[in-house]
Design a protein around this motif. Structure first.
Motif, mmCIF file in Angstrom:
data_model
loop_
_atom_site.group_PDB
_atom_site.id
_atom_site.type_symbol
_atom_site.label_atom_id
_atom_site.label_comp_id
_atom_site.label_asym_id
_atom_site.label_seq_id
_atom_site.Cartn_x
_atom_site.Cartn_y
_atom_site.Cartn_z
ATOM 1 N N SER A 1 -8.086 6.877 -4.851
ATOM 2 C CA SER A 1 -6.676 6.545 -4.709
ATOM 3 C C SER A 1 -5.950 7.049 -5.942
ATOM 4 N N ALA A 2 -4.635 7.307 -5.815
ATOM 5 C CA ALA A 2 -3.870 7.811 -6.955
ATOM 6 C C ALA A 2 -2.413 7.448 -6.745
ATOM 7 N N PHE B 1 -0.225 9.163 -3.795
ATOM 8 C CA PHE B 1 -0.617 10.567 -3.900
ATOM 9 C C PHE B 1 -1.851 10.803 -3.058
ATOM 10 N N SER B 2 -1.842 11.851 -2.258
ATOM 11 C CA SER B 2 -3.108 12.292 -1.693
ATOM 12 C C SER B 2 -3.796 13.174 -2.724
ATOM 13 N N VAL B 3 -5.115 13.118 -2.714
ATOM 14 C CA VAL B 3 -5.910 13.832 -3.729
ATOM 15 C C VAL B 3 -7.165 14.389 -3.064
ATOM 16 N N PRO B 4 -7.869 15.320 -3.730
ATOM 17 C CA PRO B 4 -9.162 15.734 -3.176
ATOM 18 C C PRO B 4 -10.118 14.540 -3.162
ATOM 19 N N VAL B 5 -10.788 14.314 -2.036
ATOM 20 C CA VAL B 5 -11.767 13.222 -1.948
ATOM 21 C C VAL B 5 -13.097 13.810 -1.490
ATOM 22 N N ASN C 1 -6.556 19.819 2.775
ATOM 23 C CA ASN C 1 -7.724 19.493 1.940
ATOM 24 C C ASN C 1 -7.609 18.171 1.205
ATOM 25 N N PHE C 2 -6.344 17.820 0.853
ATOM 26 C CA PHE C 2 -6.175 16.543 0.156
ATOM 27 C C PHE C 2 -6.184 15.414 1.178
ATOM 28 N N LYS C 3 -6.598 14.232 0.730
ATOM 29 C CA LYS C 3 -6.682 13.084 1.646
ATOM 30 C C LYS C 3 -5.988 11.874 1.027
ATOM 31 N N GLY C 4 -5.554 10.994 1.905
ATOM 32 C CA GLY C 4 -4.949 9.738 1.448
ATOM 33 C C GLY C 4 -5.813 8.565 1.888
ATOM 34 N N ALA C 5 -6.285 7.779 0.907
ATOM 35 C CA ALA C 5 -7.187 6.668 1.232
ATOM 36 C C ALA C 5 -6.400 5.367 1.375
ATOM 37 N N LEU C 6 -6.630 4.673 2.492
ATOM 38 C CA LEU C 6 -6.082 3.328 2.681
ATOM 39 C C LEU C 6 -7.240 2.342 2.553
ATOM 40 N N SER C 7 -7.104 1.387 1.637
ATOM 41 C CA SER C 7 -8.238 0.528 1.270
ATOM 42 C C SER C 7 -8.040 -0.880 1.794
ATOM 43 N N PHE C 8 -9.078 -1.408 2.410
ATOM 44 C CA PHE C 8 -9.052 -2.794 2.895
ATOM 45 C C PHE C 8 -10.022 -3.612 2.054
ATOM 46 N N GLN D 1 -12.586 2.010 3.397
ATOM 47 C CA GLN D 1 -11.394 2.836 3.247
ATOM 48 C C GLN D 1 -11.226 3.697 4.484
ATOM 49 N N ILE D 2 -9.977 3.950 4.863
ATOM 50 C CA ILE D 2 -9.689 4.884 5.945
ATOM 51 C C ILE D 2 -9.118 6.143 5.305
ATOM 52 N N LEU D 3 -9.762 7.271 5.575
ATOM 53 C CA LEU D 3 -9.378 8.523 4.923
ATOM 54 C C LEU D 3 -8.357 9.244 5.789
#
Lengths: 653, 200
Positions: A157-158, A179-183, A196-203, A217-219
């Motif tokens: 996450s960022a 921010f989406s970032v490389p994961v 290529n960048f992804k956004g992580a949603l964290s539970f 996390q949902i990517l």
């Protein structure tokens, strides 16, 4: 009778203010002064208590401020993500681990959105959660002690911005990345962002004692995930996130992320996610993130590094995520108390878009899709739209709700709060804010049961509202009475940092549960001294442990000899008091950190490296008693290699 | 069994409460202590009303040189025996059923009660007047005499910033009830013996 007296007093005071001021300049001020009843509404008589606790984010101070409503009085600044020398938070040995991260010790953050724990959709007064935006973290504050009890770092996450919001039984506290970032993170050209960048949603699951665990996390695709709120009632089990930069621009976002006519609200079916997790449809990916827990028994924090996280990919999990098209770069994502309406505050749009949860379910059922993005179905805008509030103002940011079916939206550009009706979408009232309001808060706003009595507007610009204090001004909040048909501005009050969101609830959900003292007999600090008999000084090589106690009005021991230049001295100081509101402080000359401020029954540790030969004083910093000024002592520091024997005493004994 | 005997036995058993409930309470309130500090005196111990109250009273008092509230006093050794003895004596008198013995029990209890109050006064006097000569704070009255801090035997008194209130506690009230019942038992005994109307 008592009330009447107070009312008369308040009226007299407001009348006196009116005469004294000779008429206020600004519209808001003038109205408030002319109407005596407004002063009365915010007047809390000496010794009386406020009706609500308000937890207002300290923004870039990294802390959380606790206010009373309606008075706007500040009670406490709870240190969360930033060191606080006053309370030794992040300075004493016990709380340093709270600020550990995978990046090492990070003594600051940007705190954004507090949210209170809930049971059955109603605020229960147990914990307050808040996110650190810069180095992604979620903190939990225990509302029995008003201390930070736990901090969990969020990997992948960022800019932890669409956080921290709780589900209606506090099953999860949810955190989304801005921010989406490389994961996983890797060395790659920024220009290859798109795709290529992804956004992580964290539970993050929350246990019965509040303990947090990153469940999954949902990517998501590489958009910016801006804000979020949970479904409630019928929509319980869903979570809604606004997105912007669906263009996936990686530079000059102010232009390049503002091109699409519509971005999305992402609707996440987290009950479905639990099914996928149970069915093993996740991948476990390596990650590194700190989990810091503070104990009221040991009065100390521990930091452990976690090594992996379970990840769900929406493309592999049908039914997990749907996109609701929403104009334009929506900021706030707000769900009404019934759970039916999802408001997308399109900050660059002239209108306010409201989606219907029922219509959304229907569109999903009948597969009324308008294409897809990275395997995620996009629902047809017209098929999920509940209604539009037409041209209510400029730059809508956030919406909250009262308990009478009304919604209140802030408009940053036109600097106002607008009240409108859910269902008919008609504008009922508008009031200016001073100036450029960001978030707003109604007590219980993120729950099924708002208390529609007050509204707090948190403004981004202060300018001339208070006495000037040089170039840097305080931030400003405004309190409105929303109990009637028309909103009424009651008062301005200054806030710390830059408050983003806030959360509030009736005081009686929290006040009766307060810890007043820590029981000395329960103290399990490894270096506790539970009586003056147990005090001692122990040398291990060049490390010296001082087991010290404090009670009105002396330290034990208060004379220490045999310390040498180059020693590493740890003062483990226990407050023996068992009386409410009798903290003692401890300060050592030349200490390179802070004071200690120790509550009754608590032990805290100050690290001190004596650098100069001499006899050096220490003293109590908190005016504890009639003989507080006498609460002092000396440490004799001899040259390195000296033969002065280690000794300690109180009154020669 | 005759009613008077039953009443007397009940009267004699009531002081059993003193083994569980406090007989006296002293409360101290001050501007800084809106919730008063309190000590409760039992026949076997002195306890704080709340956790930490005794320590906090001692902390306040040490500035003016007062002694700490004792954890143990000789009275704790024999008070339980006296109360126990009175209970046994009362039950025996009740079983015998002679109403004059009921009166005798009342008078013994009254005399012992007065002795107890005198003992309490002695302790309070010593507690409030035997002050450490090295005390940090020494207040003089208008006549230049050192102020002392003896709490009231019964009632309320202002001592510096504290308002001290000394009152019987629930255990004492139950004892008083027992003593009153012994008189009732005497009257009922008279009535049972054929006296038509109890004399005043």
């Amino acid at each position: 009778m008592k009330k009447t007296v107070f009312s008369i007093t308040a009226f007299a005071i407001s009348a006196a203010m009116l005469v004294g001021c000779g008429g206020a300049k600004k519209e808001g001020g003038k109205k408030g002064a002319l109407s005596g009843s407004n002063a009365e509404k915010v007047y809390v008589a000496p010794g009386e208590h406020d009706e609500f606790y308000a937890f207002i984010s300290g923004g870039f101070s990294g802390q959380l401020a606790v206010y009373g409503l309606p008075s706007g009085r500040l009670f406490k600044v709870i240190p969360i993500f930033s060191q606080d020398a006053e309370k030794a938070y992040g300075y004493n040995e016990e709380t340093k681990p709270m600020l550990e991260t995978s990046y090492g010790f990070v003594p600051w953050d940007d705190a954004h959105h507090p949210d209170l724990s809930q049971t059955k959709g109603e605020i229960d007064g147990r914990w307050c959660f808040i996110n650190g935006n810069n180095t992604p973290r979620i903190a939990r504050v225990d509302l029995k002690t008003f201390e930070t009890a736990e901090i969990l770092e969020i990997p992948n996450s960022a800019g932890n911005h669409s956080s921290s919001f709780v589900t209606e039984n506090t099953e999860y506290v949810v955190a989304g990345t801005r921010f989406s970032v490389p994961v996983p993170q890797r060395d790659m050209p920024i220009s290859e962002y798109k795709g290529n960048f992804k956004g992580a949603l964290s539970f993050i699951s929350v246990g019965n004692e509040g303990e947090m665990d990153l469940s999954f996390q949902i990517l998501m695709p590489g958009f910016d995930y801006d804000l979020a709120h949970p479904g409630r009632g019928a929509s319980h089990g869903w979570f809604f996130f606004t997105t912007y930069n669906s263009e996936e621009a990686n530079s000059l976002l102010e232009v390049n992320a503002s091109q699409n006519d519509k971005d999305f609200i992402a609707a996440i079916n987290w009950k479905k996610a639990e099914e996928y997790i149970a069915a093993g449809k996740f991948t476990t990916v390596p990650a590194e993130y700190a989990h810091n827990v503070y104990s009221d028994r040991t009065h100390s924090a521990t930091s452990t590094m976690k090594k992996e996280v379970r990840v769900l990919n929406p493309a592999d999990c049908p039914g997990l995520v749907y996109f609701l098209p929403t104009p334009k770069s929506p900021h706030g994502c707000d769900v009404d108390p019934s759970g039916e309406y999802i408001v997308g505050n399109g900050k660059l749009s002239a209108n306010l878009t409201v989606h219907s949860f029922t219509k959304m379910l229907d569109a999903i059922k009948n597969e009324k899709f308008d294409g897809e993005a990275y395997g995620i179905p996009i629902l047809k805008f017209e098929d999920v739209l509940a209604g539009t509030v037409v041209q209510p103002g400029l730059g809508p940011l956030h919406t909250e709700f009262d308990d009478k079916g009304n919604a209140y939206t802030t408009f940053f550009i036109s600097s106002e709060v607008v009240k409108w009706k859910l269902g008919t979408w008609e504008v009922l009232d508008r009031k200016p804010t001073y100036y450029s309001v960001g978030h707003l808060m109604i007590p219980g706003g993120n729950s099924q049961k708002p208390w529609g009595k007050y509204l707090v507007a948190m403004n981004k610009i202060t300018k001339d509202r208070y006495l000037p204090t040089g170039p840097e001004l305080c931030q400003s909040a405004q309190l409105y009475d929303i109990s009637g048909d028309k909103m009424e501005l009651l008062s301005d009050f200054p806030t710390i940092g830059e408050p983003h969101y806030a959360a509030a609830c009736p005081a009686d959900l929290i006040a009766p549960n307060q810890t007043k003292i820590y029981k000395l007999e329960d103290n399990q600090h490894p270096y506790v001294a539970k009586s003056e008999k147990e005090t001692k000084v122990v040398r291990e090589g060049n490390v010296v442990h001082v087991y010290m106690t404090m009670i009105r009005s002396h330290f034990a021991p208060d004379n220490i000899e045999g310390i040498k230049v180059g020693d590493k001295v740890y003062f483990h100081v226990t407050n023996l008091e068992q009386d409410y509101d009798v903290p003692h402080g401890f300060a050592m000359i030349g200490a390179n950190n802070s004071e200690l401020l120790i509550m009754p029954g608590q032990t805290e540790t100050l690290f001190w490296e004596p650098k100069q030969v001499g006899v050096w004083p220490m003293y109590c910093t908190d005016f504890c008693s009639a003989l507080h000024q006498e609460m002092q002592g000396y440490v004799r520091v001899s040259p390195a290699g000296s033969s002065t024997a280690l000794s300690w005493s109180l009154d020669g004994e | 069994m005759k009613t008077s005997k039953i009443i007397m036995i009940v009267a004699a058993l009531l002081p059993t409460a003193l083994f569980f409930l406090p007989m006296w309470t002293i409360q101290l309130s001050a501007p800084q202590y809106p919730e008063p500090l309190g000590m409760e005196i039992f026949i076997t111990k002195i306890a704080g009303e709340k956790d930490g109250d005794l320590q906090n009273i001692n902390l306040m008092n040490h500035y003016v040189g007062m002694k700490e509230i004792p954890e143990h006093i000789p009275e704790f050794e024999f008070f339980p025996w006296i109360v126990g003895g009175m209970i046994v004596l009362g039950v025996v008198f009740g079983l015998i059923g002679n109403r004059l013995l009921f009166l005798l029990w009342f008078w013994i209890a009254s005399i012992l009660g007065c002795l107890g109050m005198y003992d309490f006064y002695q302790w309070e006097y010593d507690y409030g007047t035997s002050l450490d000569p090295k005390a940090a704070i020494k207040f003089m009255d208008e006549a230049g005499q050192l102020i002392t801090y003896q709490p009231p035997l019964i009632g309320t008194q202002t001592i510096l910033n504290f308002e001290a209130t000394s009152l019987p506690a629930i255990g004492a009230y139950i004892l008083f009830l027992g003593m009153a019942l012994s008189i009732v038992a005497y009257w009922v005994g008279r009535y049972e013996a054929g006296h038509k109307f109890p004399p005043l």
